[in-house]
Each structure stands twice: as structure tokens, then as C-alpha cells.
Write a protein that holds these residues in place. Structure first.
Motif, PDB file in Angstrom:
ATOM      1  N   PRO A   1      59.251  60.644   0.640  1.00  0.00           N
ATOM      2  CA  PRO A   1      59.221  61.856  -0.190  1.00  0.00           C
ATOM      3  C   PRO A   1      58.075  62.805   0.166  1.00  0.00           C
ATOM      4  CG  PRO A   1      58.573  59.938  -1.482  1.00  0.00           C
ATOM      5  CD  PRO A   1      59.127  59.426  -0.195  1.00  0.00           C
ATOM      6  N   VAL A   2      56.927  62.253   0.578  1.00  0.00           N
ATOM      7  CA  VAL A   2      55.812  63.105   0.992  1.00  0.00           C
ATOM      8  C   VAL A   2      56.220  63.939   2.202  1.00  0.00           C
ATOM      9  CG1 VAL A   2      53.457  63.136   1.897  1.00  0.00           C
ATOM     10  CG2 VAL A   2      54.048  61.571   0.047  1.00  0.00           C
ATOM     11  N   ALA A   3      56.885  63.304   3.152  1.00  0.00           N
ATOM     12  CA  ALA A   3      57.330  64.026   4.341  1.00  0.00           C
ATOM     13  C   ALA A   3      58.484  64.967   4.017  1.00  0.00           C
ATOM     14  CB  ALA A   3      57.751  63.025   5.420  1.00  0.00           C
ATOM     15  N   PHE A   4      59.407  64.517   3.179  1.00  0.00           N
ATOM     16  CA  PHE A   4      60.590  65.322   2.872  1.00  0.00           C
ATOM     17  C   PHE A   4      60.222  66.614   2.150  1.00  0.00           C
ATOM     18  CE2 PHE A   4      64.216  66.485   0.170  1.00  0.00           C
ATOM     19  CZ  PHE A   4      65.220  66.552   1.121  1.00  0.00           C
ATOM     20  N   PHE A   5      59.291  66.529   1.183  1.00  0.00           N
ATOM     21  CA  PHE A   5      58.870  67.712   0.427  1.00  0.00           C
ATOM     22  C   PHE A   5      57.682  68.422   1.060  1.00  0.00           C
ATOM     23  CE2 PHE A   5      60.961  65.057  -2.865  1.00  0.00           C
ATOM     24  CZ  PHE A   5      61.935  65.965  -3.268  1.00  0.00           C
ATOM     25  N   ASP A   6      57.289  67.943   2.245  1.00  0.00           N
ATOM     26  CA  ASP A   6      56.211  68.574   3.013  1.00  0.00           C
ATOM     27  C   ASP A   6      54.938  68.729   2.168  1.00  0.00           C
ATOM     28  OD1 ASP A   6      55.103  69.597   5.290  1.00  0.00           O
ATOM     29  OD2 ASP A   6      55.775  71.653   4.918  1.00  0.00           O
ATOM     30  N   ILE A   7      54.550  67.662   1.490  1.00  0.00           N
ATOM     31  CA  ILE A   7      53.335  67.674   0.671  1.00  0.00           C
ATOM     32  C   ILE A   7      52.115  67.648   1.586  1.00  0.00           C
ATOM     33  CG2 ILE A   7      51.998  66.406  -1.062  1.00  0.00           C
ATOM     34  CD1 ILE A   7      54.647  65.306  -2.124  1.00  0.00           C
ATOM     35  N   ASP A   8      51.221  68.578   1.381  1.00  0.00           N
ATOM     36  CA  ASP A   8      50.038  68.707   2.244  1.00  0.00           C
ATOM     37  C   ASP A   8      48.945  67.751   1.773  1.00  0.00           C
ATOM     38  OD1 ASP A   8      48.399  69.630   4.226  1.00  0.00           O
ATOM     39  OD2 ASP A   8      47.598  71.287   3.024  1.00  0.00           O
ATOM     40  N   LEU A   9      48.616  66.768   2.595  1.00  0.00           N
ATOM     41  CA  LEU A   9      47.565  65.813   2.270  1.00  0.00           C
ATOM     42  C   LEU A   9      46.204  66.356   2.695  1.00  0.00           C
ATOM     43  CD1 LEU A   9      49.251  62.480   3.449  1.00  0.00           C
ATOM     44  CD2 LEU A   9      49.145  63.404   1.121  1.00  0.00           C
TER      45      LEU A   9
ATOM     46  N   ILE B   1      55.221  58.414   9.437  1.00  0.00           N
ATOM     47  CA  ILE B   1      56.375  59.065   8.821  1.00  0.00           C
ATOM     48  C   ILE B   1      55.994  60.441   8.270  1.00  0.00           C
ATOM     49  CG2 ILE B   1      58.049  58.908   6.919  1.00  0.00           C
ATOM     50  CD1 ILE B   1      58.009  55.888   7.300  1.00  0.00           C
ATOM     51  N   VAL B   2      54.816  60.532   7.625  1.00  0.00           N
ATOM     52  CA  VAL B   2      54.368  61.804   7.074  1.00  0.00           C
ATOM     53  C   VAL B   2      54.207  62.850   8.180  1.00  0.00           C
ATOM     54  CG1 VAL B   2      52.400  62.964   5.990  1.00  0.00           C
ATOM     55  CG2 VAL B   2      53.272  60.832   5.030  1.00  0.00           C
ATOM     56  N   ASN B   3      53.704  62.433   9.333  1.00  0.00           N
ATOM     57  CA  ASN B   3      53.487  63.359  10.440  1.00  0.00           C
ATOM     58  C   ASN B   3      54.727  63.579  11.289  1.00  0.00           C
ATOM     59  OD1 ASN B   3      50.769  63.602   9.708  1.00  0.00           O
ATOM     60  ND2 ASN B   3      50.151  61.889  11.013  1.00  0.00           N
TER      61      ASN B   3
ATOM     62  N   GLY C   1      42.644  66.790   4.409  1.00  0.00           N
ATOM     63  CA  GLY C   1      42.239  66.424   5.760  1.00  0.00           C
ATOM     64  C   GLY C   1      41.457  65.123   5.818  1.00  0.00           C
ATOM     65  N   TRP C   2      40.571  64.899   4.836  1.00  0.00           N
ATOM     66  CA  TRP C   2      39.778  63.671   4.847  1.00  0.00           C
ATOM     67  C   TRP C   2      40.649  62.429   4.680  1.00  0.00           C
ATOM     68  CZ3 TRP C   2      40.203  60.542   0.617  1.00  0.00           C
ATOM     69  CH2 TRP C   2      40.646  61.124  -0.578  1.00  0.00           C
ATOM     70  N   LEU C   3      41.753  62.584   3.909  1.00  0.00           N
ATOM     71  CA  LEU C   3      42.648  61.450   3.700  1.00  0.00           C
ATOM     72  C   LEU C   3      43.406  61.117   4.985  1.00  0.00           C
ATOM     73  CD1 LEU C   3      43.778  59.428   1.682  1.00  0.00           C
ATOM     74  CD2 LEU C   3      45.515  61.108   1.049  1.00  0.00           C
ATOM     75  N   ARG C   4      43.847  62.164   5.659  1.00  0.00           N
ATOM     76  CA  ARG C   4      44.537  61.940   6.935  1.00  0.00           C
ATOM     77  C   ARG C   4      43.609  61.302   7.963  1.00  0.00           C
ATOM     78  NH1 ARG C   4      49.390  64.595   8.037  1.00  0.00           N
ATOM     79  NH2 ARG C   4      50.171  65.951   6.363  1.00  0.00           N
ATOM     80  N   THR C   5      42.360  61.769   8.006  1.00  0.00           N
ATOM     81  CA  THR C   5      41.407  61.225   8.973  1.00  0.00           C
ATOM     82  C   THR C   5      41.096  59.763   8.687  1.00  0.00           C
ATOM     83  OG1 THR C   5      40.396  63.412   9.266  1.00  0.00           O
ATOM     84  CG2 THR C   5      39.119  61.500   9.981  1.00  0.00           C
ATOM     85  N   SER C   6      40.813  59.457   7.418  1.00  0.00           N
ATOM     86  CA  SER C   6      40.517  58.071   7.043  1.00  0.00           C
ATOM     87  C   SER C   6      41.720  57.162   7.292  1.00  0.00           C
ATOM     88  CB  SER C   6      40.116  57.986   5.566  1.00  0.00           C
ATOM     89  OG  SER C   6      38.958  58.741   5.313  1.00  0.00           O
ATOM     90  N   GLY C   7      42.900  57.662   6.932  1.00  0.00           N
ATOM     91  CA  GLY C   7      44.110  56.887   7.190  1.00  0.00           C
ATOM     92  C   GLY C   7      44.337  56.674   8.673  1.00  0.00           C
ATOM     93  N   GLY C   8      43.975  57.691   9.473  1.00  0.00           N
ATOM     94  CA  GLY C   8      44.097  57.556  10.920  1.00  0.00           C
ATOM     95  C   GLY C   8      43.184  56.479  11.477  1.00  0.00           C
ATOM     96  N   TYR C   9      41.965  56.399  10.936  1.00  0.00           N
ATOM     97  CA  TYR C   9      41.049  55.340  11.354  1.00  0.00           C
ATOM     98  C   TYR C   9      41.639  53.961  11.071  1.00  0.00           C
ATOM     99  CZ  TYR C   9      37.328  58.888  11.724  1.00  0.00           C
ATOM    100  OH  TYR C   9      36.564  59.967  12.070  1.00  0.00           O
ATOM    101  N   LEU C  10      42.181  53.809   9.852  1.00  0.00           N
ATOM    102  CA  LEU C  10      42.764  52.525   9.475  1.00  0.00           C
ATOM    103  C   LEU C  10      43.982  52.201  10.339  1.00  0.00           C
ATOM    104  CD1 LEU C  10      42.591  52.667   5.565  1.00  0.00           C
ATOM    105  CD2 LEU C  10      41.297  51.149   7.066  1.00  0.00           C
ATOM    106  N   GLY C  11      44.856  53.188  10.497  1.00  0.00           N
ATOM    107  CA  GLY C  11      46.072  52.967  11.271  1.00  0.00           C
ATOM    108  C   GLY C  11      45.790  52.594  12.719  1.00  0.00           C
ATOM    109  N   ALA C  12      44.728  53.191  13.287  1.00  0.00           N
ATOM    110  CA  ALA C  12      44.394  52.916  14.681  1.00  0.00           C
ATOM    111  C   ALA C  12      43.968  51.471  14.897  1.00  0.00           C
ATOM    112  CB  ALA C  12      43.286  53.864  15.153  1.00  0.00           C
TER     113      ALA C  12
END
Length: 315
Positions: free
Chosen positions: A182-190, A58-60, A192-203
Motif C-alpha cells: 500500500p505504501v508503494a501503491f499510494f506513493d506515500i513519501d517516506l 517494494i516501496v522503491n 529521507g532519514w527513514l529510507r537511509t536507516s532502512g537502507g543500512y539495515l537492508g544492506a
């Protein structure tokens, strides 16, 4: 797109998903995974990896495309309608004690894993975004309606709305969607390490979840399938998605959104329905049979459905 090309394209999408289910079935049979692993891994998917996948999807996402009020509203509204239609059919055709299990099996789909996996495979980020919103929203409806119908036909369980609301408020999948919007709606910038770690988990979510589903299946369950299980499976795989798609076409829904809708409505029965049946002291064997039949049968019905949409240029 020609018929053969449409069939081949659909198989390329559906076969990898269901091969992971068969892998889980095979690993369980040869003893490489057991019930303890399946229970632990399923809990990991539910509490950690799937919420991470839904949150990041959703954030992406491009919410201007993913947040489609007509499409989302239709999906949720039709889900409720299909519940009451299945309940009415059960009240007319089946014994009192089995009506709750039939109704849950006929309308409740495995959207969080199978539906989301197919939507992501077919439509990429769009399918993952719309599917994530679908899955997060419909979880509330599934749980509330299932508790109601199982309580009515259970001789030993009572509906505790306070506990239900508490459990819904703490549901990790629901919370991930609530926090992501709300993170996506307000375009809050996460970071990079959080996105990468979350990507590992999500995969990890989809393959691990599909393997767990395969590990819970039993081919012998087909031999014990009753007329009620077959009837509920027919509702789940044929009538619910068929009437849902026809209604969507009538209100003007076309394109990828219609394809995601078909995949979510036509997904097999949810493994959670078995857990719910046991919790309400209902016929859990009937619930298990519905899951087995719809899991294997959906390979055919979803493939035919997607081929049909592509053949007529609707998706």
C-alpha cells in the motif's frame, strides 16, 4: 551474447554470492564465529534486516513492472504443483517415514536469501522488486505445505492450524510485504532519514544471511548423503527448475521475469527446512544433507541455467 561471455557474466553474478557462503564455512571452521553467533545473526536477518530489505525494495519499485499477475501467479501455482509432484514421487519411491523430508527438500527453496541475492545481482532493482514479492508470497505456501506433509509422516507431531495461522500472521517477512504494497501503491513519501536507516539495515541482510548459511554447512555431510538426499537434491536443482522454465516459456513468459523465475525455482534448499524437520521430530540429518548438497550443487546448475537462457535469448 557468446557462450564464453555468457559464462563469464553468470560467474560474476553467482560467485560473489557463493563466496560469502564459503566465507561463513571458513569462519566457522577457524572458530571466529560459532553456533550462538549464527543463531543470533540468523534471527536478526529474519526479524529485522530482511524485512527492511523487502519493504524498501517494494516501496522503491516500479509496481507497474514488478506486479506482474501472470508471472507471480505462475510462480506460486507452479510451486504448489511441484510440491504435489515431489510428494507423489516420494510416495512411490521412498520409505513412508522419509517422505515428508524428501518432499520438503525437493520443493522448498532458499528464496529469501540466495534467490533474492541472485535476482538483485542479475537484474538490479527489478530483480529485487519482483524477487521481494516472490519471496513474501511464497513464504506462506512453503510453511503451510511443509507443515501438512511433515505432520502426515510424523509419528509425534500434530497439525495445529490455529498456531500455524497465528505464526504466519506474525511472520516479519510477510508483514513487510503486506505493509510495503500500500505504501508503494499510494506513493506515500517516506522521510529521507527513514529510507537511509532502512537502507543500512537492508544492506546487511544478504551478506550476513549468506555467512550464516555457510556457518551451518558441514562438508562431512556429503559423506553421509543417502540415495534419498541425492534424489531430493536432483529434484530441487534440476527437475523443478527445468519443468518450471519450460512451462513458463509455453505460457509466453520471457525476459528478466523468466530469469528471476529460474533463480527462485533453482535456488538451494532452505535452511528453515532443517528447523522444521527438528520441530516435527523427523530425520533432521537427511534434511541437513539435502541443504548441503543443493547449496553446493546450485552453483553449477544455476550458472548453466542462466547461460542457457542468455544463449537462446530468453532472458
Amino acid at each position: 551474447m557468446g557462450l564464453l561471455a555468457a559464462f563469464t557474466h553468470t560467474l560474476e553474478i553467482t560467485l560473489p554470492v557463493f563466496l560469502m557462503v564459503f566465507l561463513g564455512l571458513g569462519l566457522k571452521r577457524i572458530g571466529w564465529i560459532d553456533s550462538h553467533f549464527i543463531t543470533t545473526a540468523s534471527m536478526l536477518v529474519f526479524k529485522v534486516t530482511m524485512p527492511a530489505l523487502l519493504f524498501l525494495s517494494i516501496v522503491n519499485a516500479d509496481l507497474d513492472r514488478a506486479l506482474q499477475p501472470t508471472l507471480i501467479g505462475y510462480f506460486l501455482g507452479y510451486t504448489v504443483l511441484s510440491f504435489f509432484l515431489a510428494w507423489g514421487w516420494a510416495a512411490w519411491r521412498h520409505p513412508f517415514v522419509e517422505r515428508g523430508i524428501f518432499t520438503q527438500g525437493a520443493f522448498r527453496a532458499n528464496n529469501g536469501i540466495v534467490g533474492l541475492a541472485l535476482a538483485a545481482s542479475q537484474f538490479g532493482d527489478y530483480g529485487l522488486s519482483v524477487g521481494g514479492i516472490f519471496a513474501g508470497a511464497v513464504i506462506v505456501i512453503y510453511n503451510i505445505l511443509s507443515v501438512i506433509v511433515l505432520s502426515i509422516y510424523s509419528e509425534r507431531a500434530a497439525t495445529d492450524m490455529r498456531s500455524l495461522l497465528s505464526n504466519l500472521a506474525k511472520n516479519p517477512l510477510i508483514l513487510s510485504v503486506v505493509f510495503a504494497i500500500p505504501v508503494a501503491f499510494f506513493d506515500i513519501d517516506l522521510p529521507g532519514w527513514l529510507r537511509t536507516s532502512g537502507g543500512y539495515l537492508g544492506a546487511m541482510s544478504l551478506p550476513l544471511g549468506l555467512i550464516c548459511i555457510g556457518g551451518t554447512l558441514s562438508v562431512s555431510a556429503f559423506k553421509r548423503s543417502s540415495t534419498i538426499a541425492l534424489d531430493a537434491s536432483l529434484w530441487k536443482l534440476v527437475w523443478v527448475p527445468l519443468f518450471g522454465v519450460l512451462g513458463a516459456l509455453a505460457v509466453g513468459i520471457r525476459g528478466p521475469g523468466l530469469g528471476v523465475l529460474l533463480l527462485f525455482l533453482g535456488s538451494p534448499g532452505a535452511a528453515a527446512s532443517f528447523v522444521m524437520a527438528k520441530a516435527f521430530h523427523a530425520n533432521d540429518k537427511l534434511a541437513a544433507n539435502i541443504i548441503v548438497i543443493t547449496t553446493f550443487g546450485s552453483m553449477l546448475t544455476l550458472s548453466l541455467g542462466m547461460i542457457t537462457l542468455k544463449w537462446f535469448g530468453f532472458s
